[in-house]
Design a protein around this motif. Structure first.
Motif, PDB file in Angstrom:
ATOM      1  N   ALA A   1       0.789  -1.281   0.238  1.00 36.38           N
ATOM      2  CA  ALA A   1       0.034   0.140   0.431  1.00 36.38           C
ATOM      3  C   ALA A   1       1.166   0.547   0.078  1.00 36.38           C
ATOM      4  O   ALA A   1       0.449   2.216  -0.107  1.00 36.38           O
ATOM      5  CB  ALA A   1      -1.238   0.081   1.329  1.00 36.38           C
ATOM      6  N   HIS A   2       2.260   1.038   0.575  1.00 33.85           N
ATOM      7  CA  HIS A   2       2.872   2.256   1.174  1.00 33.85           C
ATOM      8  C   HIS A   2       4.032   2.628  -0.480  1.00 33.85           C
ATOM      9  O   HIS A   2       3.694   3.833  -0.683  1.00 33.85           O
ATOM     10  CB  HIS A   2       3.699   2.524   1.832  1.00 33.85           C
ATOM     11  CG  HIS A   2       3.187   2.401   3.406  1.00 33.85           C
ATOM     12  ND1 HIS A   2       2.825   1.749   4.328  1.00 33.85           N
ATOM     13  CD2 HIS A   2       2.936   3.669   3.666  1.00 33.85           C
ATOM     14  CE1 HIS A   2       2.289   2.110   5.398  1.00 33.85           C
ATOM     15  NE2 HIS A   2       2.441   3.717   5.372  1.00 33.85           N
TER      16      HIS A   2
ATOM     17  N   ALA B   1       4.124   5.534  -5.332  1.00 30.03           N
ATOM     18  CA  ALA B   1       3.667   6.033  -6.890  1.00 30.03           C
ATOM     19  C   ALA B   1       3.046   6.850  -7.971  1.00 30.03           C
ATOM     20  O   ALA B   1       2.846   6.735  -8.274  1.00 30.03           O
ATOM     21  CB  ALA B   1       3.512   4.491  -6.668  1.00 30.03           C
ATOM     22  N   LEU B   2       1.306   6.805  -7.022  1.00 26.56           N
ATOM     23  CA  LEU B   2       0.053   7.545  -7.173  1.00 26.56           C
ATOM     24  C   LEU B   2       0.689   8.759  -6.742  1.00 26.56           C
ATOM     25  O   LEU B   2       0.268  10.076  -7.739  1.00 26.56           O
ATOM     26  CB  LEU B   2      -0.959   7.126  -6.849  1.00 26.56           C
ATOM     27  CG  LEU B   2      -1.547   5.653  -7.176  1.00 26.56           C
ATOM     28  CD1 LEU B   2      -2.866   5.144  -6.597  1.00 26.56           C
ATOM     29  CD2 LEU B   2      -1.930   6.128  -8.925  1.00 26.56           C
ATOM     30  N   ILE B   3       1.343   9.114  -5.652  1.00 31.89           N
ATOM     31  CA  ILE B   3       1.901  10.459  -5.537  1.00 31.89           C
ATOM     32  C   ILE B   3       2.839  11.259  -6.872  1.00 31.89           C
ATOM     33  O   ILE B   3       2.975  12.362  -7.001  1.00 31.89           O
ATOM     34  CB  ILE B   3       2.378  10.957  -4.349  1.00 31.89           C
ATOM     35  CG1 ILE B   3       1.402  10.142  -3.209  1.00 31.89           C
ATOM     36  CG2 ILE B   3       2.863  12.385  -4.370  1.00 31.89           C
ATOM     37  CD1 ILE B   3       2.042   9.899  -1.727  1.00 31.89           C
TER      38      ILE B   3
ATOM     39  N   ALA C   1      -6.368  10.546  -8.964  1.00 29.83           N
ATOM     40  CA  ALA C   1      -6.157  11.066  -8.564  1.00 29.83           C
ATOM     41  C   ALA C   1      -7.397  10.126  -7.108  1.00 29.83           C
ATOM     42  O   ALA C   1      -7.535  10.414  -6.092  1.00 29.83           O
ATOM     43  CB  ALA C   1      -6.970  12.307  -8.940  1.00 29.83           C
ATOM     44  N   TYR C   2      -7.950   9.559  -7.933  1.00 29.94           N
ATOM     45  CA  TYR C   2      -9.435   8.805  -7.381  1.00 29.94           C
ATOM     46  C   TYR C   2      -9.025   7.982  -6.484  1.00 29.94           C
ATOM     47  O   TYR C   2      -9.379   7.573  -5.579  1.00 29.94           O
ATOM     48  CB  TYR C   2     -10.843   9.043  -7.795  1.00 29.94           C
ATOM     49  CG  TYR C   2     -11.103   9.823  -8.361  1.00 29.94           C
ATOM     50  CD1 TYR C   2     -12.594  10.109  -7.401  1.00 29.94           C
ATOM     51  CD2 TYR C   2     -11.994  10.150  -9.755  1.00 29.94           C
ATOM     52  CE1 TYR C   2     -13.025  11.812  -7.202  1.00 29.94           C
ATOM     53  CE2 TYR C   2     -12.996  11.109  -9.711  1.00 29.94           C
ATOM     54  CZ  TYR C   2     -13.926  12.251  -8.507  1.00 29.94           C
ATOM     55  OH  TYR C   2     -14.153  12.999  -8.929  1.00 29.94           O
ATOM     56  N   VAL C   3      -8.488   7.501  -7.386  1.00 32.25           N
ATOM     57  CA  VAL C   3      -7.452   5.875  -6.649  1.00 32.25           C
ATOM     58  C   VAL C   3      -6.492   6.049  -5.698  1.00 32.25           C
ATOM     59  O   VAL C   3      -6.402   5.611  -4.713  1.00 32.25           O
ATOM     60  CB  VAL C   3      -6.924   4.904  -8.448  1.00 32.25           C
ATOM     61  CG1 VAL C   3      -5.667   4.353  -7.404  1.00 32.25           C
ATOM     62  CG2 VAL C   3      -7.845   4.703  -9.464  1.00 32.25           C
TER      63      VAL C   3
ATOM     64  N   LEU D   1      -5.714   6.933  -0.527  1.00 29.96           N
ATOM     65  CA  LEU D   1      -5.063   7.412   1.255  1.00 29.96           C
ATOM     66  C   LEU D   1      -6.340   6.925   2.156  1.00 29.96           C
ATOM     67  O   LEU D   1      -6.007   7.149   3.550  1.00 29.96           O
ATOM     68  CB  LEU D   1      -4.359   8.391   1.009  1.00 29.96           C
ATOM     69  CG  LEU D   1      -4.189   9.254   0.101  1.00 29.96           C
ATOM     70  CD1 LEU D   1      -3.480  10.611  -0.345  1.00 29.96           C
ATOM     71  CD2 LEU D   1      -2.856   8.626   0.685  1.00 29.96           C
ATOM     72  N   ALA D   2      -7.615   6.290   1.758  1.00 25.78           N
ATOM     73  CA  ALA D   2      -8.796   6.624   2.946  1.00 25.78           C
ATOM     74  C   ALA D   2      -8.399   5.483   3.323  1.00 25.78           C
ATOM     75  O   ALA D   2      -8.289   5.628   4.748  1.00 25.78           O
ATOM     76  CB  ALA D   2      -9.824   6.786   2.130  1.00 25.78           C
TER      77      ALA D   2
END
Length: 179
Positions: free
Chosen positions: A90-91, A96-98, A144-146, A151-152
């Motif tokens: 998850a981290h 990666a998404l950031i 961004a939604y992913v 993050l949630a």
């Protein structure tokens, strides 16, 4: 000198974590509402500010990754092997998404209006293609939604550790002195 893992992250890692958290949450919230803004000079200012802070997040997360890889960090929180593995991946996906979210946004801008870093303007890097820019911007929204979803889950995992397990996990990444 001890080879034991520290009890908490160092102050630089903590500052990067919380600084990025504030910036990213702000960008996600503003990004959610931006498309519905009326086409005014204020909208243009908000879009350019959003892009500028997105680029800052991109640079800070690169530094954060460098700092994380070059620093001694606390050992994994005790848990099942599956929990430890899920937290690890998850981290990685969050990092990666950031990088991907602002990277895709910058790519879309590179086919459209160009890019403003606050008051400094860069012309489009590629020939203007508004249809391609729009398609790429769709991926900016999806990623961004992913990221928001991950993050949630990150916050939910924190709440589980803090309020169900009561293992004091927050002390590892909060300001102050290790106990």
């Amino acid at each position: 000198m001890s080879n034991a893992s520290p009890q908490r992250y160092n102050n630089t890692a903590i500052l990067l974590h919380w600084g990025l958290a504030i910036l990213i949450i702000g960008l996600l919230v503003i990004g959610y509402f931006m498309p519905d803004l009326p086409k005014t000079p204020l909208r243009k200012l908000i879009y350019n500010t959003h892009k500028s802070f997105g680029l800052i997040v991109f640079a800070l997360v690169l530094f954060r990754i460098y700092w994380r890889l070059s620093s001694v960090v606390p050992a994994h929180v005790p848990g099942s092997p599956l929990q430890v593995k899920l937290a690890h991946y998850a981290h990685i996906f969050i990092y990666a998404l950031i990088l991907v979210v602002p990277g895709v946004g910058l790519l879309a801008s590179s086919f459209n209006h160009g890019f403003n870093l606050f008051v400094f303007h860069w012309e489009p890097l590629f020939p203007v293609d508004k249809e391609l820019a729009h398609a790429i911007m769709g991926w900016h929204g999806v990623t961004a939604y992913v990221l928001a979803g991950l993050l949630a889950l990150h916050v939910a995992a924190f709440a589980w550790h803090q309020f169900v397990k009561r293992d004091g996990l927050i002390r590892r990444i909060w300001f102050g002195v290790a106990q």
